[in-house]
Design a protein around this motif. Structure first.
Motif, mmCIF file in Angstrom:
data_model
loop_
_atom_site.group_PDB
_atom_site.id
_atom_site.type_symbol
_atom_site.label_atom_id
_atom_site.label_comp_id
_atom_site.label_asym_id
_atom_site.label_seq_id
_atom_site.Cartn_x
_atom_site.Cartn_y
_atom_site.Cartn_z
ATOM 1 N N GLN A 66 0.724 -1.230 0.130
ATOM 2 C CA GLN A 66 -0.099 -0.079 0.028
ATOM 3 C C GLN A 66 0.783 1.254 0.006
ATOM 4 O O GLN A 66 0.394 2.191 -0.768
ATOM 5 C CB GLN A 66 -0.898 0.074 1.264
ATOM 6 C CG GLN A 66 -1.653 1.116 1.181
ATOM 7 C CD GLN A 66 -2.922 1.231 2.489
ATOM 8 O OE1 GLN A 66 -2.385 0.480 3.142
ATOM 9 N NE2 GLN A 66 -3.862 2.026 2.433
ATOM 10 N N ILE A 67 1.836 1.070 0.781
ATOM 11 C CA ILE A 67 3.082 2.422 0.729
ATOM 12 C C ILE A 67 3.357 2.638 -0.536
ATOM 13 O O ILE A 67 3.522 3.744 -0.911
ATOM 14 C CB ILE A 67 3.951 2.252 1.836
ATOM 15 C CG1 ILE A 67 3.263 2.504 3.359
ATOM 16 C CG2 ILE A 67 5.010 3.312 1.665
ATOM 17 C CD1 ILE A 67 4.446 1.930 4.233
ATOM 18 N N VAL A 68 3.766 1.721 -1.225
ATOM 19 C CA VAL A 68 4.589 1.732 -2.638
ATOM 20 C C VAL A 68 3.421 2.101 -3.604
ATOM 21 O O VAL A 68 3.698 3.265 -4.309
ATOM 22 C CB VAL A 68 5.133 0.102 -3.027
ATOM 23 C CG1 VAL A 68 5.473 0.251 -4.363
ATOM 24 C CG2 VAL A 68 6.399 -0.081 -2.115
ATOM 25 N N THR A 69 2.233 1.679 -3.656
ATOM 26 C CA THR A 69 1.537 2.154 -4.590
ATOM 27 C C THR A 69 0.811 3.632 -4.307
ATOM 28 O O THR A 69 0.673 4.396 -5.335
ATOM 29 C CB THR A 69 0.056 1.112 -4.364
ATOM 30 O OG1 THR A 69 0.438 0.008 -4.571
ATOM 31 C CG2 THR A 69 -0.986 1.782 -5.476
ATOM 32 N N ARG A 70 0.723 3.819 -3.301
ATOM 33 C CA ARG A 70 0.344 5.138 -2.592
ATOM 34 C C ARG A 70 1.292 6.381 -2.877
ATOM 35 O O ARG A 70 1.172 7.214 -3.401
ATOM 36 C CB ARG A 70 -0.054 5.235 -1.243
ATOM 37 C CG ARG A 70 -0.585 6.727 -0.757
ATOM 38 C CD ARG A 70 -1.895 6.788 -1.189
ATOM 39 N NE ARG A 70 -2.825 5.947 -0.581
ATOM 40 C CZ ARG A 70 -3.604 6.079 0.349
ATOM 41 N NH1 ARG A 70 -3.492 7.245 1.282
ATOM 42 N NH2 ARG A 70 -4.353 5.229 0.869
#
Length: 215
Positions: A66-70
């Motif tokens: 999620q961190i990478v995508t966001r």
């Protein structure tokens, strides 16, 4: 040996041997039951710990993704709307944020690759329902942000809306990073997260201090 002693010997040999008392049998049965009960409790505890560990590991992986995508989506928005900002101060903050996101992304992606290599797990090309839902939510967040900024630009309010909306996204991203940092016990990952969080926190403070002189 007289007849009396002889008769006594015969009586002793034919006398039935005492059977184990019922109490002793009950105690023996109780011990077995206690042993089985203890074994069952230990099994349940180990099973519970295994499930908790599996769920924690899965949640940690989900937060990493999620961190990478966001961060990837947010950085793309910065590249699109950053050059359109009027305020030189805001453009400077935008540049610093883009740099912080790029550095954090590089470290997170390298960590994820190393982790996958160590575990020797190949990701399935087909996402499960939960992963698909998470991807759709991230896509929706990206689209809503870009639509908001596009409308602001059309109305001549890009700088003001940009400062508020991007600062909000930075705040939300640091919150996710903090969640992951709390869950993980991996020192290598914690080091990456703490640096990422620190860099973004500085950007957040810069946004808070920004004054839109054009308002």
């Amino acid at each position: 040996m007289d007849n009396f002693e002889y008769l006594n010997q015969i009586a002793q040999s034919t006398k039935p041997q005492p059977k184990p008392s019922r109490l002793r049998s009950m105690l023996s049965g109780s011990s077995i039951m206690k042993f089985l009960a203890c074994g069952l409790v230990i099994f349940v505890l180990l099973l519970g710990l295994s499930i908790i560990s599996s769920n924690t590991s899965k949640k940690t992986r989900e937060l990493r993704e999620q961190i990478v995508t966001r961060a990837t989506n947010l950085n793309a928005t910065l590249q699109t709307y950053g050059p359109r900002l009027k305020s030189s101060q805001l453009r400077s903050i935008n540049s610093s944020l883009s740099s912080a996101l790029s550095d954090g992304l590089t470290q997170m992606e390298n960590y994820n690759k190393t982790k996958e290599s160590e575990q020797k797990k190949k990701k399935s090309k087909k996402k499960d329902k939960k992963e698909q839902k998470a991807a759709e939510e991230e896509e929706q967040i990206k689209n809503e942000l870009n639509t908001s900024l596009q409308n602001a630009q059309l109305n001549g309010l890009l700088d003001r809306v940009y400062a508020n909306q991007i600062n909000l996204q930075v705040s939300r991203l640091t919150s996710i990073i903090s969640q992951l940092n709390t869950r993980t016990h991996d020192e290598a990952l914690k080091s990456i997260l703490e640096q990422f969080y620190s860099n973004l926190n500085v950007i957040h403070a810069n946004f808070e201090n920004f004054v839109d002189l054009g308002s």
